[in-house]
Design a protein around this motif. Sequence first.
Motif, PDB file in Angstrom:
ATOM      1  N   MET B   1       0.959  -0.924   0.408  1.00  0.00           N
ATOM      2  CA  MET B   1      -0.058  -0.186   0.037  1.00  0.00           C
ATOM      3  C   MET B   1       0.683   1.526   0.526  1.00  0.00           C
ATOM      4  SD  MET B   1      -3.218   0.537   2.303  1.00  0.00           S
ATOM      5  CE  MET B   1      -4.795  -0.041   1.654  1.00  0.00           C
ATOM      6  N   ALA B  41      -3.900  -2.964   7.113  1.00  0.00           N
ATOM      7  CA  ALA B  41      -4.214  -4.231   7.432  1.00  0.00           C
ATOM      8  C   ALA B  41      -2.821  -4.859   6.435  1.00  0.00           C
ATOM      9  CB  ALA B  41      -5.342  -5.171   7.445  1.00  0.00           C
ATOM     10  N   LEU B  43      -1.434  -8.809   6.300  1.00  0.00           N
ATOM     11  CA  LEU B  43      -2.743  -9.491   6.668  1.00  0.00           C
ATOM     12  C   LEU B  43      -1.655 -10.828   6.756  1.00  0.00           C
ATOM     13  CD1 LEU B  43      -6.002 -10.027   5.638  1.00  0.00           C
ATOM     14  CD2 LEU B  43      -5.403  -9.342   7.273  1.00  0.00           C
ATOM     15  N   GLY B  44      -1.784 -12.663   6.467  1.00  0.00           N
ATOM     16  CA  GLY B  44      -0.652 -13.269   5.996  1.00  0.00           C
ATOM     17  C   GLY B  44       0.178 -14.367   7.284  1.00  0.00           C
ATOM     18  N   HIS B  47      -1.246 -17.344   7.463  1.00  0.00           N
ATOM     19  CA  HIS B  47      -1.798 -17.863   6.557  1.00  0.00           C
ATOM     20  C   HIS B  47      -0.529 -19.112   6.232  1.00  0.00           C
ATOM     21  CE1 HIS B  47      -2.100 -18.628   2.054  1.00  0.00           C
ATOM     22  NE2 HIS B  47      -3.083 -18.486   2.595  1.00  0.00           N
ATOM     23  N   GLU B  51      -5.544 -25.175   1.726  1.00  0.00           N
ATOM     24  CA  GLU B  51      -5.445 -25.465   0.269  1.00  0.00           C
ATOM     25  C   GLU B  51      -4.157 -26.034  -0.276  1.00  0.00           C
ATOM     26  OE1 GLU B  51      -5.573 -22.083   1.402  1.00  0.00           O
ATOM     27  OE2 GLU B  51      -6.473 -20.776  -0.045  1.00  0.00           O
ATOM     28  N   LYS B  52      -2.476 -25.647  -0.310  1.00  0.00           N
ATOM     29  CA  LYS B  52      -2.085 -27.038  -0.703  1.00  0.00           C
ATOM     30  C   LYS B  52      -1.811 -27.650   0.005  1.00  0.00           C
ATOM     31  CE  LYS B  52       0.304 -26.432  -4.569  1.00  0.00           C
ATOM     32  NZ  LYS B  52       0.132 -26.359  -5.874  1.00  0.00           N
ATOM     33  N   GLU B  55      -4.107 -30.718  -1.254  1.00  0.00           N
ATOM     34  CA  GLU B  55      -3.559 -30.791  -2.245  1.00  0.00           C
ATOM     35  C   GLU B  55      -3.293 -32.146  -2.381  1.00  0.00           C
ATOM     36  OE1 GLU B  55      -1.551 -28.696  -5.497  1.00  0.00           O
ATOM     37  OE2 GLU B  55      -3.451 -27.177  -5.430  1.00  0.00           O
ATOM     38  N   ASN B  56      -2.115 -32.516  -1.380  1.00  0.00           N
ATOM     39  CA  ASN B  56      -1.459 -34.192  -0.922  1.00  0.00           C
ATOM     40  C   ASN B  56      -1.612 -34.747  -0.631  1.00  0.00           C
ATOM     41  OD1 ASN B  56       0.329 -32.741  -3.108  1.00  0.00           O
ATOM     42  ND2 ASN B  56       1.389 -31.243  -1.126  1.00  0.00           N
ATOM     43  N   ARG B  57      -3.302 -34.792  -0.292  1.00  0.00           N
ATOM     44  CA  ARG B  57      -3.823 -35.955   0.620  1.00  0.00           C
ATOM     45  C   ARG B  57      -5.207 -36.525   0.161  1.00  0.00           C
ATOM     46  NH1 ARG B  57      -0.511 -32.578   3.276  1.00  0.00           N
ATOM     47  NH2 ARG B  57       0.487 -33.174   5.837  1.00  0.00           N
ATOM     48  N   GLU B  87     -21.252 -34.198  -0.429  1.00  0.00           N
ATOM     49  CA  GLU B  87     -22.207 -34.176  -1.398  1.00  0.00           C
ATOM     50  C   GLU B  87     -21.781 -33.830  -2.661  1.00  0.00           C
ATOM     51  OE1 GLU B  87     -23.816 -29.890  -0.774  1.00  0.00           O
ATOM     52  OE2 GLU B  87     -24.016 -29.678  -2.923  1.00  0.00           O
TER      53      GLU B  87
END
Lengths: 156, 229
Positions: B1, B41, B43-44, B47, B51-52, B55-57, B87
């Motif tokens: 920013m 702000a 963030l992170g 984090h 999601e990553k 992917e491997n599970r 679902e």
Amino acid sequence: MSEGVEETFVEAVQAAHPDYIESVGVLKPKWVSLVAKREGFSELAFSLRDEFGFIHPVSAGAIDYPKENRMRINYYLINPSSRFSLMLGVDLPRDDLTLPSMTRVWEAMSFHERETKEMFGINFEGHPNPVPLLLPPDWKGGYPLRKDFEGEGAEP
Amino acid sequence: MSDPEITPDVMRVSWGPQHPMSGQTRILIDIDGEKVHKLTADLGFTHRGIEKILENRTFLQGIIPVERMVMVDTANVGLSYVLAIEEALEVETPDRADWIRSMICELCRINSHLYAFGLQVESTGYFPAVFLWTTIDREIILDLLEELSGLVPPDLDIGLEELSIDRQTVRMRVQAKSFQAADRLGLQLAKFGPFASARIGAIEKDPKTGSKRFNVTISLKEPEAGDRG
């Protein structure tokens, strides 16, 4: 819930923008998926906000399809008066990942687009503040959420 | 920013990234006395890239990292993940499972509300005792959840070192004080119906501590035809 409200909505959108829409589908009651064409995406977004009442942006994200050489960018929207949820998607080829920023339409998409940019490398044109949101400012490891990411910490 | 203009009157205060109330969040505050000009702000700091990780599970393995998202309300986060998978796979759950899930989720919800309420009152700085009161009430819920998930009977006297689930096979690495624990575990496993087989591997003795270690392999019964749902 009266029957066929989704179909009525789908027909209305298709009649309003036949040139901008790739496909429309009903996922669930009051939950519609709309895949738009890349051309005229901004016009479609403005119309969805002003004419169809999708004034509430929920989220945005991308899905990587490396085998099909494309990425799908999804915007999740809600119409608070009719309680309709919309998944507005657009496909981009993986070698040309440029899309006009939706912050002009929904200002709150700013954070979501910043995250999508740093995680997938999608260039949102006209974003007011395109700096990384979650990754460290000196991150050089590539785009972590792409399927072919093999950087630090990626499992083989 | 882009940095806002810092004049001699405006001071930039960094709130975080470590803060006892907010956790790991950094907020840059431009203030002039008590007047706030701008908040930025950053963030992170928490984090983790769930999601990553997912992917491997497998879907079953994914429940565990997903539940780590919320410290005090794991069930509701896990439920939304599980419902999405069900679902997608078009799996229907029996009524009994729905009732148990509802009860766990409600307990977790009350637990998380009590925790938030206690922290909120404590952060005013005037009523630190309220956090202790809500903690006492949370203990009841935590005991109930422990009773539900603590499936190892105490008289078995074993401890799990590793647990892995691969399709229809559950593998455990078990630590026990005595040799008899293996027999007791074998008897208990034989009582349960749904296993196709349960095998206990060779018992090793730890020369330093004197504790016994062994592997347990459990095969789950393959679902019979017409026995679905």
